[in-house]
Every structure is written in structure tokens, then in C-alpha cells.
Design an enzyme around this catalytic site. Structure first.
Site, PDB file in Angstrom:
ATOM      1  N   ASP A  30       0.842  -1.195   0.000  1.00  0.00           N
ATOM      2  CA  ASP A  30       0.000   0.000   0.000  1.00  0.00           C
ATOM      3  C   ASP A  30       0.880   1.249   0.000  1.00  0.00           C
ATOM      4  O   ASP A  30       1.719   1.411   0.900  1.00  0.00           O
ATOM      5  CB  ASP A  30      -0.884  -0.040   1.258  1.00  0.00           C
ATOM      6  CG  ASP A  30      -2.090   0.870   1.152  1.00  0.00           C
ATOM      7  OD1 ASP A  30      -2.076   1.794   0.319  1.00  0.00           O
ATOM      8  OD2 ASP A  30      -3.049   0.663   1.911  1.00  0.00           O
ATOM      9  N   ASP A  31       0.734   2.096  -1.011  1.00  0.00           N
ATOM     10  CA  ASP A  31       1.469   3.385  -1.051  1.00  0.00           C
ATOM     11  C   ASP A  31       2.975   3.228  -1.227  1.00  0.00           C
ATOM     12  O   ASP A  31       3.738   4.095  -0.795  1.00  0.00           O
ATOM     13  CB  ASP A  31       1.278   4.199   0.245  1.00  0.00           C
ATOM     14  CG  ASP A  31      -0.044   4.944   0.321  1.00  0.00           C
ATOM     15  OD1 ASP A  31      -0.845   4.871  -0.628  1.00  0.00           O
ATOM     16  OD2 ASP A  31      -0.255   5.618   1.353  1.00  0.00           O
ATOM     17  N   CYS A  66      -5.568   4.970  -3.586  1.00  0.00           N
ATOM     18  CA  CYS A  66      -5.835   3.577  -3.200  1.00  0.00           C
ATOM     19  C   CYS A  66      -7.065   2.951  -3.841  1.00  0.00           C
ATOM     20  O   CYS A  66      -6.956   2.016  -4.625  1.00  0.00           O
ATOM     21  CB  CYS A  66      -5.985   3.458  -1.690  1.00  0.00           C
ATOM     22  SG  CYS A  66      -4.547   3.998  -0.774  1.00  0.00           S
ATOM     23  N   ASP A 301      -0.205  -0.275  -4.935  1.00  0.00           N
ATOM     24  CA  ASP A 301      -1.405   0.356  -5.528  1.00  0.00           C
ATOM     25  C   ASP A 301      -1.175   1.779  -6.039  1.00  0.00           C
ATOM     26  O   ASP A 301      -1.896   2.267  -6.894  1.00  0.00           O
ATOM     27  CB  ASP A 301      -2.597   0.311  -4.550  1.00  0.00           C
ATOM     28  CG  ASP A 301      -2.323   1.018  -3.232  1.00  0.00           C
ATOM     29  OD1 ASP A 301      -1.176   1.465  -2.992  1.00  0.00           O
ATOM     30  OD2 ASP A 301      -3.267   1.127  -2.426  1.00  0.00           O
ATOM     31  N   ASN A 302      -0.187   2.467  -5.484  1.00  0.00           N
ATOM     32  CA  ASN A 302       0.196   3.791  -6.002  1.00  0.00           C
ATOM     33  C   ASN A 302       1.542   4.157  -5.400  1.00  0.00           C
ATOM     34  O   ASN A 302       2.004   3.515  -4.452  1.00  0.00           O
ATOM     35  CB  ASN A 302      -0.854   4.875  -5.684  1.00  0.00           C
ATOM     36  CG  ASN A 302      -1.289   4.919  -4.231  1.00  0.00           C
ATOM     37  OD1 ASN A 302      -2.392   4.503  -3.883  1.00  0.00           O
ATOM     38  ND2 ASN A 302      -0.404   5.401  -3.354  1.00  0.00           N
TER      39      ASN A 302
END
Ligand SMILES: *[C@@H]1O[C@H](CO)[C@@H](O)[C@H](O)[C@H]1NC(C)=O
Ligand SMILES: *[C@@H]1O[C@H](CO)[C@@H](O)[C@H](O)[C@H]1NC(C)=O
Ligand SMILES: *[C@@H]1O[C@H](CO)[C@@H](O)[C@H](O)[C@H]1NC(C)=O
Ligand SMILES: *[C@@H]1O[C@H](CO)[C@@H](O)[C@H](O)[C@H]1NC(C)=O
Ligand SMILES: *[C@@H]1O[C@H](CO)[C@@H](O)[C@H](O)[C@H]1NC(C)=O
Ligand SMILES: *[C@@H]1O[C@H](CO)[C@@H](O)[C@H](O)[C@H]1NC(C)=O
Length: 503
Positions: A30-31, A66, A301-302
Site C-alpha cells: 500500500d502506497d 488507493c 497500488d500507487n
């Protein structure tokens, strides 16, 4: 000699014929950026997946936030087709419309239909499991075994939906640290797998390295001297950028820089538990004789920024640090230690998984299967993808904290501890087209704000996007605008039709 050769041939044929449908493991962080050192702490992951497989050097998300990015991952669609526009229920995040339509076309549904045993553990979509959207009882279709986090990433004090039943966790490291709970559940799922089992798909979606950046206790003090990188766009305003960047404070205050450095270290520390999980899973698959027939994908995700263009800590911007993410893949037929420069996207996961599992890329999906890239069976003289979009809808009037000057101004994420610099606003809504075809490497973006503001970068000369050339290059601008107008209306095959290899 002849006999040996014949036996060898027979052996090869029998190995080939018994080649099973592969298993697939998908680890999604995540991130996690790749531009500002996000992969550096993952030594074991780089060795076990990257050195034993392929590292993609140009992997992008089609929206740097997200829930919309995850919606793209699951459906294989651009944001303009799945319509999950932001992280809220109103914005389509895991809401009833999503559950009734998009979720039924997501890749796990195809994999399950193709005979896969499918397992999910970790963060799904930011609003998943909330009472307003069906609570923990809603288990998304396509998953044979489900361990879904209720809400957004956290490390302690959360609820999981275990096949639709709530399981609450407190704050004891040994039983509750979410990355480790995902890790343990994954091992349980693998427990009874053998090389005779039906093929499986396993998705592990970690909270690391999202806020609140809580590392495992044994990693609390790692990297004491690491700072956020000072190169490129760190602590600068750049030239001719949109309104949101203009309101940042340059140079950043010393306390903001101290905060940014602290976040940077804590992000790395949380990733060490992911690295441990990857190592243990690779060893477990190996011990079970499953490794050779298992693909392992590692991505995020990013991206993320820590002080780039003086924006303290977040994603949501159109720049490289927020839209580029890692992608490492190992698996049967993937050459060890290879690097690949093709443009690949988060909307390619669905098509890739379905094809590797023996199916055809579903008509609903906008992305392209990477199978031929992974197996190195495509014609390298033609680029895999030459054009693609980034689509982002700015969030509005949330997390203003005590920055009263931004009350009801349409701004978002304006932390008081960063002197009320806002990280998002209603008019940080943009579409970008990237054209990178071996000759050009350009990014053109248009904002839906009161000025229809434009930014354009020649990435072959200006990787850090310091100089906006939208006004000085009218010819390239209008070509890119034309291409963008076509792509924003694309759907399924038409999203791929401008790509050279499909024309
Ligand atoms: C969920 O239910 C399936 C089917 O009964 C079962 O095989 C699986 O082990 C369960 N998953 C968990 C995490 O309990
Ligand atoms: C978890 O909740 C407990 C009890 O409310 C609290 O004491 C603790 O600080 C929380 N921990 C985290 C990491 O949120
Ligand atoms: C499956 O594993 C067993 C035991 O490790 C081994 O004897 C057998 O050859 C394996 N079969 C295949 C198809 O790899
Ligand atoms: C900020 O840090 C710089 C470099 O360490 C130092 O020279 C400067 O005096 C500091 N400014 C303030 C206001 O403390
Ligand atoms: C999310 O998107 C919806 C639909 O466009 C909009 O109504 C809502 O205000 C957005 N939420 C935020 C926080 O921007
Ligand atoms: C963007 O939104 C802010 C806050 O509503 C406003 O002050 C600013 O003028 C807007 N800028 C543009 C170019 O739309």
C-alpha cells in the site's frame, strides 16, 4: 548416444505434457513508491523475486490513489470505466453499485470459474466491511477463502472478515500485527497444498507502507540515519505548475522536513515485515515442491512523495513519484535476472492472471496481458504499449484539521503539522496522457479546474518534471490532446487499439 537422446526427448515431452496450470501469488503493498527509494529496504524480495525473475522498469498506475487504483487492479479497467472515483462510498468505493456490477466482473471471478482455489488476505477496498456497504457479511464473489480487512490500512486494532464472520484484533504484536497476520493466514492456506492440488491464486494485500507507519517492534529503530532523498524535485516549486503546487511552502520549514524524514524511515521499517513474509513464502513454496510452478507478482497500488515539489507526504499527484510503482515477477518460463522497459499498468494484472491461468482476456478489461512479455515470446521490435492514461478526481473538503483558512474551500489533506499545506483539492482533478514509443517520452495533462490548466513534460530530458512546456510546444501539445480525447472514451479493446502490436 542415440538411446540417451531418445530418453532425453521422451523426458522433455513428458515434463512438458505434465506441465500443470501454474499457481499465482500476488503481493500488493500500500502506497509503496519506486522513484524515491521505496524498494531499497526490500533486499530479500529483490533477490528472491527480482533476481530470479523479471523487474519492470516502467510500471505505472492509471490513478494514483488507493481505492480507484485497486478497482482498476481488480477489474482491469480505467477509472472512466469502473467509476470508482475516490476513497468514499459516494465515490464508488466498495459501494452497492460496485458490489452489484464491477465486482462480478473482477479477475477472481474468472479465476474461480477456471478452476482456481482463490485466497485473499489483507486490505481490499477502503470502505470494505463498513456497515453502510453490507458489513463483514459481504464476501466478494470469486474468492474461495476470504480474510478481508474492514476499512483502510492499519497495523493494530482492526476487524477482519473471515469468510464473512468478524474477527477482532487488538494491539498485541504476536497475535495482531496485520502484516504478520496476513503472513500466517497465507501459510495456513498453503498448508495442505501439494503438487497434485488444484491450482491456486493467493493475493496478499499488506498495510505496509501506508500510514500510520507502525513497524514491528524488532524493526522500530532500523535506518536511524536515513533521510528522504534530496535529489530531483525535493523542496522546489518547479516552473509553471498548477495551483495546488503553488500553495506549497518552499523552502519547507525545518519541522516539516524533520517530519518528512521521520515518515520516510517509518515507511521503510514497515516494509521489513513484508520482506520477511516474501522470504518465508518462497521457502515454503520451495519446501513443498511448488515454487517452480508458481508465479509470484510483487507490486503496489500507487506511489508516494516525501517533500517532492514541497508537498509533504501523500500521493494523488500526476508526477512520476506518485504514478510509478514496483513490479517484480518470477515464475515458470520467466528468465531470471531480466529487466524490462515496456510500459505496463495496474489494469494489466487482471488480463495477465486470467491468461496465465489458461483463459482469454475478458472483453470487459481495458488492460493487456503481460504473459508474452513474461515468457519473452513477443516481437521485441514493436513496443508493447505506446500510450496510456492517468485519471484522477481530486477530493474535496476533508481532513482540513485546524487549518481554518481552508474550511469549505474545496481543499483536502491540509495537515496543521505541515503548516497547512494542502495535498489535494477539488481542482486537482486531471487526465494525463503518456506517449512513450521509443522516440518520444512525453506526458501531457489537463486539469478540470477554472483555468483548464495544462502541464506537459518531456521526460526524456526532464525526468523530474521541473519545467512545464505546455505553452512552448503547441504542436506536440495538440497531438497529445487529440490522442487523449480518443483514449478517455475507450472501452475494452479500443483502449488497446492504438497500441502498435495490436493494430
Ligand atoms: C473459508 O471457507 C472455505 C470453504 O469452506 C474454507 O475452505 C476456507 O478454509 C475458509 N477460510 C478461512 C480463512 O477460514
Ligand atoms: C489499540 O487500542 C488500545 C485500546 O483502546 C489502545 O490502548 C492502543 O493505543 C491502540 N493501539 C494502536 C496502535 O492503535
Ligand atoms: C510431486 O511431489 C512428489 C513428492 O515430492 C514427487 O515425487 C513428484 O514427482 C511430484 N510431481 C510432480 C509432477 O512434480
Ligand atoms: C533550518 O535548518 C537549517 C539547516 O540545518 C539551519 O541552517 C537553519 O538555521 C534552520 N532554521 C531554523 C529557523 O531553525
Ligand atoms: C467522491 O466522489 C463523489 C462522486 O463524484 C463526490 O460526490 C464526493 O464529494 C467525493 N468525495 C470527496 C471526499 O471528494
Ligand atoms: C482551485 O481551488 C481553490 C480552492 O477552491 C481556489 O482557491 C483556486 O482558485 C482554484 N484554482 C483553479 C485554477 O481552479
Amino acid at each position: 548416444m542415440k538411446l540417451t537422446a531418445a530418453i532425453f526427448l521422451l523426458l522433455m515431452v513428458s515434463v512438458y505434457c505434465s506441465a500443470q496450470t501454474p499457481n499465482i501469488v500476488f503481493i500488493l503493498t500500500d502506497d509503496q513508491d519506486t522513484e524515491i527509494g521505496g524498494m531499497t529496504p526490500l533486499e530479500k524480495t529483490k533477490r528472491l523475486i527480482g533476481d530470479n525473475g523479471i523487474t519492470f522498469l516502467n510500471m505505472f498506475v492509471t490513478t494514483p490513489i488507493c481505492c480507484p487504483s485497486r478497482a482498476s487492479i481488480f477489474t482491469g479497467k480505467y477509472q472512466h470505466n469502473h467509476r470508482t472515483l475516490n476513497n468514499t462510498v459516494d465515490g464508488g468505493c466498495s459501494n452497492t453499485a460496485w458490489q452489484q456490477t464491477e465486482e462480478h466482473q473482477a479477475f477472481p471471478v474468472h479465476l474461480q470459474t477456471q478452476g482456481y482455489d482463490t485466497f485473499f488476505a489483507g486490505k481490499y477496498l477502503n470502505q470494505y466491511g463498513m456497515d453502510t456497504v453490507g458489513g463483514v457479511g459481504h464476501v466478494p464473489p470469486g474468492w474461495s477463502s476470504w480474510v478481508g480487512l474492514v476499512g483502510n490500512s492499519v497495523y493494530y486494532n482492526y476487524t477482519l472478515s473471515v469468510n464473512g464472520t468478524a474477527e477482532t484484533h487488538g494491539h498485541d504484536y504476536t497475535s495482531d500485527y496485520l502484516t504478520d497476520v496476513i503472513h500466517k493466514r497465507a501459510k495456513e492456506f498453503l498448508g495442505d497444498k501439494t503438487n497434485d492440488s488444484s491450482p491456486f491464486f493467493m493475493m496478499l494485500s499488506t498495510p505496509a507502507c501506508h500510514d500510520p507507519w507502525e513497524p514491528a517492534p524488532q524493526y522500530e529503530n532500523n535506518f536511524p540515519d536515513i533521510q528522504a532523498p534530496r535529489f530531483g524535485s525535493f523542496n522546489t516549486h518547479g516552473k509553471g505548475k498548477h495551483w495546488l503546487i503553488q500553495q506549497a511552502i518552499t523552502p519547507m520549514d525545518n519541522d516539516t522536513i524533520a517530519f518528512v524524514d521521520d515518515v520516510y524511515r517509518r515507511r521503510w521499517r514497515t516494509l521489513l515485515s513484508v520482506d520477511d513474509m516474501v522470504e518465508d513464502l518462497v521457502n515454503t513454496l520451495d519446501a513443498k515442491g511448488l515454487l517452480a510452478n508458481t508465479f509470484i507478482f510483487f507490486s503496489s497500488d500507487n506511489g508516494y512523495h516525501t517533500g517532492q515539489f514541497s508537498m509533504p507526504t501523500d500521493k494523488r499527484l500526476l508526477y512520476e513519484f506518485d504514478v510509478r510503482v514496483p513490479l517484480l515477477v518470477r515464475g515458470p518460463g520467466v528468465a531470471a535476472g531480466s529487466k524490462n522497459e515496456e510500459n505496463v499498468l495496474n489494469i494489466d494484472f487482471g488480463p495477465t492472471f486470467v491468461e496465465l491461468a489458461g483463459g482469454h482476456v475478458p472483453d470487459t478489461m481495458d488492460g493487456m496481458s503481460l504473459a508474452s512479455v513474461l515468457h519473452n515470446t513477443r516481437d521485441d521490435s514493436v513496443p508493447f504499449r505506446t500510450e496510456f492514461l492517468t485519471e484522477y478526481q481530486g477530493e474535496t473538503n476533508i481532513n482540513i484539521f485546524s487549518c481554518s483558512q481552508w474550511e469549505n474551500q474545496g481543499m483536502a489533506y491540509c495537515p496543521v503539522w505541515a503548516h497547512c499545506v494542502c495535498e489535494d483539492s477539488w481542482n486537482n482533478t486531471y487526465t494525463c496522457i503518456r506517449r512513450s514509443d521509443g522516440e518520444q517520452n512525453m506526458k501531457f495533462c489537463q486539469f478540470a479546474d477554472s483555468e483548464s490548466f495544462e502541464e506537459m513534460y518531456d521526460l526524456s530530458r526532464d525526468h523530474y518534471e521541473l519545467m512545464n512546456i505546455a505553452k512552448s510546444h503547441p504542436e506536440e501539445r495538440s497531438q497529445l490532446l487529440d490522442a487523449m480525447s480518443r483514449l478517455v472514451a475507450c472501452n475494452g479493446a479500443s483502449c488497446r487499439s492504438s497500441q502498435a502490436n495490436l493494430s
